[in-house]
Write a protein that holds these residues in place. Structure first.
Motif, PDB file in Angstrom:
ATOM      1  N   ASN A 112     -11.545  -1.731   7.133  1.00 17.01           N
ATOM      2  CA  ASN A 112     -10.266  -1.656   7.825  1.00 17.01           C
ATOM      3  C   ASN A 112      -9.242  -2.605   7.218  1.00 17.01           C
ATOM      4  N   ASP A 130      -5.765  -0.533  18.844  1.00 19.83           N
ATOM      5  CA  ASP A 130      -5.569  -0.014  17.499  1.00 19.83           C
ATOM      6  C   ASP A 130      -6.900   0.257  16.799  1.00 19.83           C
ATOM      7  N   GLN A 178     -10.240   7.484  11.706  1.00 21.56           N
ATOM      8  CA  GLN A 178      -9.156   6.707  12.321  1.00 21.56           C
ATOM      9  C   GLN A 178      -7.937   6.627  11.415  1.00 21.56           C
ATOM     10  N   GLN A 179      -8.171   6.613  10.101  1.00 23.41           N
ATOM     11  CA  GLN A 179      -7.073   6.450   9.146  1.00 23.41           C
ATOM     12  C   GLN A 179      -7.032   7.663   8.233  1.00 23.41           C
ATOM     13  N   THR A 210       1.511   6.766  -0.240  1.00 24.92           N
ATOM     14  CA  THR A 210       0.861   5.454  -0.262  1.00 24.92           C
ATOM     15  C   THR A 210       1.292   4.666  -1.479  1.00 24.92           C
ATOM     16  N   VAL A 238      -7.971  -1.164   3.990  1.00 28.41           N
ATOM     17  CA  VAL A 238      -7.094  -0.009   4.215  1.00 28.41           C
ATOM     18  C   VAL A 238      -5.731  -0.494   4.701  1.00 28.41           C
ATOM     19  N   ARG A 239      -5.752  -1.493   5.572  1.00 26.57           N
ATOM     20  CA  ARG A 239      -4.489  -2.024   6.091  1.00 26.57           C
ATOM     21  C   ARG A 239      -3.680  -2.749   5.021  1.00 26.57           C
ATOM     22  N   ASP A 253      -4.866   8.975   6.543  1.00 31.96           N
ATOM     23  CA  ASP A 253      -4.062   8.858   5.325  1.00 31.96           C
ATOM     24  C   ASP A 253      -4.749   8.035   4.248  1.00 31.96           C
ATOM     25  N   ALA A 254      -5.803   7.329   4.619  1.00 30.95           N
ATOM     26  CA  ALA A 254      -6.483   6.472   3.645  1.00 30.95           C
ATOM     27  C   ALA A 254      -7.384   7.321   2.760  1.00 30.95           C
TER      28      ALA A 254
END
Lengths: 360, 349
Positions: A105, B185, A132-133, A32, A108-109, A135-136
């Protein structure tokens, strides 16, 4: 930017790089970091690390909880030469409960290395995003989210509130004390229970008027509640109600303005609310029970920057860890009473007193 | 100018005017309006995730709008959508949590139905009081909002043993779908939008195609004439509030079974019910109009979240800009008068 700063930043980055490299198992962090470095130029002169937070509905200027967290992030950013915005530090405010997921979100994005959810209200949202994420790296204050990429932070509010209770009981002249809570939820109940225990430890005969306003953002409710309490002879009110508590301050200040000899005091919460209680040359703030959200946010950010993000763990900050405590009273509490409070504090730190956490 | 042209022109010009004034405000406060509106656009349509979330936001607005519009057609002002929504939210969440081993084809409809029934009941009380005792529904519905808020808060505490959350509903009661989430998504888009659109059709069908609908509308136009024509006015008032309440309850089910998947103790109102009033009025109280009103409201509401995120415009300025856009759309009537005056002058010449 001066060359000197550039050099400093570069060395910081190199240092961070070596630290990260040393921590070989933590591949995610490195990844990251690499990503966020590519997109934006200014990161080269500073630590290559970014951090952001989402406020709950109280907003970033709530003069307590969210603000404290934001101050922690700002301090962290300044200490590491980061700028507000992408690749540095930032925050988003939530207008309603439905916004938490979106805001988390969005951050994170935008590739922030650590994203904080401030407040127990975000528990479910943080839990969803964490899954959902994967890697975050996320962190939540005042709740536990059992995911490997979430660091949970809890406070022993009851210990800090206990000291506030001791201070109130020792200082009260009318022997009537008030407690104004926000919503009746486990976190605020810890404040209440600790406060009551502190008062009782000093003088069991003192009555404490406990009121919940049911909201954290309704200053007018705080004001009417405080008005009633002061009229009934209460001289010290401890509030654990976020923005609602600003109404308690407003009422106390109004009384102090009308009659400078009025014996009305407020004990602030979360951050040092001394400024909030200023009336001309005097002040109605007795002290504030600090909940060092800023400190916790800072420490987690720092750990994450060093590649030691405490994901999957929950950290509890109490008196011993200096995560809670009392603010400087600036002379409102005389030294002999401060000494007594200090004794109680030591007893809690040493484990001689265990402050209850829930109502019996 | 033909009527048709005016009908298309008025909303379009209103939106443009709203955007212009909003831009001026951003300019005056030192923010870049182009960047701000680009962020708004991206917040609504930017990527598939944003589109999914926008639709999710629109869903409860449609149902809340229907709840206001339906009652309005019978001459009733339903300010109680907020309360009806909250009891619906709780009822759906409770059914979702309490029954754990029902198959989805029973559990989900049961939870949705529970929300509709709870909302309908919350609408029934003001309807009954209005019909039998002539108590004005505005007062009763507003008060019922508070009762709903604090009663459900107490019930949530009761069912969760003093906690602040019912806990997550069982998978079998969820409107959420991995398919839609995968498509968008990981947005929180759920099947509720289908229910909302079905209800739009239901409202149109009841009002336009049934005898009951005719009676409801007749009562709305003129109570005395309806009574003279042999219609049961009290029955129609109660029925109207019950159906409106059911729509609002379903809006609550969208939150309970779709967006949040739980019910939590609330410090204040959700605001969806009150926005529903504006949605209904923007849509001229017609079923299709409500869909447009809800789309405008939901899209702006959701997209505006991206303005602080992408363009750095503070939340307060964003709220002002959004309010101004809606304000101009709502004042389309003024614009219409103006256009009609121009065209009538031209004809006179």
């Amino acid at each position: 930017m001066s060359k000197r700063k550039y050099g400093l930043g570069l060395s910081v980055m190199l240092a961070a790089g070596t630290l990260l490299a040393a921590c070989g198992s933590d591949e995610e962090t490195q990844e990251t970091n690499g990503n966020s470095g590519e997109g934006s130029e200014p990161t080269e002169e500073t630590a290559d690390f970014s951090v952001a937070m989402v406020t709950d509905v109280g907003g970033v200027d709530d003069k307590s909880f969210n603000q404290s967290a934001w101050e922690g992030i700002q301090k962290f950013g300044e200490d590491n030469g980061l700028a507000q915005g992408d690749g540095g530090y930032d925050y988003l405010q939530s207008a309603s409960d439905a916004d938490y997921v979106t805001n988390l979100n969005n951050l994170v994005r935008r590739d922030f290395d650590v994203v904080f959810g401030i407040g127990f209200l975000m528990e479910a949202a943080v839990n969803d995003i964490a899954q959902q994420q994967p890697d975050a790296q996320l962190a939540i204050i005042d709740a536990v989210v059992d995911q490997p990429n979430v660091a949970s932070v809890l406070f022993k509010e009851q210990e800090g509130a206990f000291l506030a209770g001791v201070a109130a009981a020792l200082m009260s002249e009318s022997k009537q004390i008030g407690f104004v809570g926000g919503m009746e939820i486990p976190v605020i109940e810890r404040f209440e229970v600790g406060f009551l225990a502190g008062v009782e430890a000093v003088d069991p005969s003192i009555e404490v008027d406990v009121q919940y306003t049911g909201a954290f953002d309704k200053a007018e409710l705080g004001k009417t509640t405080a008005n009633r309490m002061y009229s009934e002879g209460v001289d010290i009110i401890f509030h654990a109600a976020g923005g609602t508590g600003n109404g308690v301050f407003a009422e106390a200040k109004e009384r102090k303005t009308k009659d400078p000899d009025a014996n009305v005091w407020v004990i602030g919460v979360d951050s040092d609310q001394y400024e909030e209680g200023a009336v001309g040359d005097t002040n109605v703030t007795l002290t504030s029970m600090l909940k060092r959200v800023d400190e916790a946010v800072y420490r987690i950010s720092e750990a994450a920057m060093n590649g030691e993000f405490p994901g999957g763990q929950s950290t509890v900050y109490g008196l011993a860890e200096e995560g809670v405590g009392l603010a400087d009273s600036r002379g409102a509490i005389p030294d002999d009473i401060m000494a007594q409070i200090e004794e109680f504090k030591q007893q809690i730190v040493d484990g001689e007193i265990t402050v209850p956490e829930t109502r019996e | 100018m033909s009527n048709r042209l005016i009908n298309i022109l008025v909303p379009a010009v209103s939106v443009v005017l709203g955007l212009l004034v909003g831009a001026l405000i951003m300019l005056f406060t030192g923010y870049d309006p182009i960047e701000g509106y680009a962020a708004l656009w991206n917040g609504i349509f930017g990527d598939i995730y944003a589109i999914g979330e926008t639709i999710r936001q629109i869903t409860p607005y449609i149902l809340a709008g229907l709840a206001v519009a339906f009652a309005f057609r019978t001459g009733l002002f339903n300010i109680g959508v907020e309360g009806q929504l909250i009891v619906g939210w709780f009822a759906a969440a409770w059914v979702g949590v309490a029954f754990t081993d029902l198959p989805a084809f029973i559990h989900l409809p049961l939870a949705v139905l529970a929300a509709a029934v709870a909302g309908a009941f919350w609408g029934f009380i003001p309807g009954l009081l209005k019909a039998k005792l002539k108590v004005h529904e505005v007062i009763v519905t507003i008060m019922m909002n508070y009762i709903a808020l604090f009663v459900t808060n107490a019930l949530i505490r009761y069912v969760s043993d003093g906690g602040d959350n019912t806990g997550r509903i069982a998978e079998s009661a969820s409107l959420g779908s991995p398919f839609l989430q995968g498509l968008t998504d990981f947005s929180r888009l759920h099947y509720g939008i289908l229910i909302a659109l079905a209800m739009v059709f239901v409202m149109w069908f009841i009002l336009e195609k049934t005898k009951t609908g005719f009676e409801l509308k007749a009562v709305g136009f003129n109570q005395n004439a309806s009574e003279y024509a042999g219609m049961n006015v009290s029955r129609n008032i109660i029925l109207s509030m019950v159906i409106a309440g059911a729509f609002a309850g379903l809006a609550g089910a969208m939150e309970a079974l779709g967006t949040f998947q739980y019910a939590n103790v609330k410090g204040g109102f959700t605001g969806i019910g009150f926005d529903g009033i504006a949605v209904a009025l923007l849509g001229a109280n017609t079923p299709l109009g409500v869909v447009f009103g809800a789309t405008l409201f939901g899209a702006l509401q959701y997209g505006s979240l991206n303005m602080p995120n992408e363009a750095g415009v503070p939340v307060e300025i964003v709220s002002i800009v959004i309010a101004i856009i809606i304000f101009f759309v709502a004042s389309g009537y003024v614009l219409r008068l103006f256009l009609e005056k121009i065209s009538s002058k031209k004809e006179a010449k």
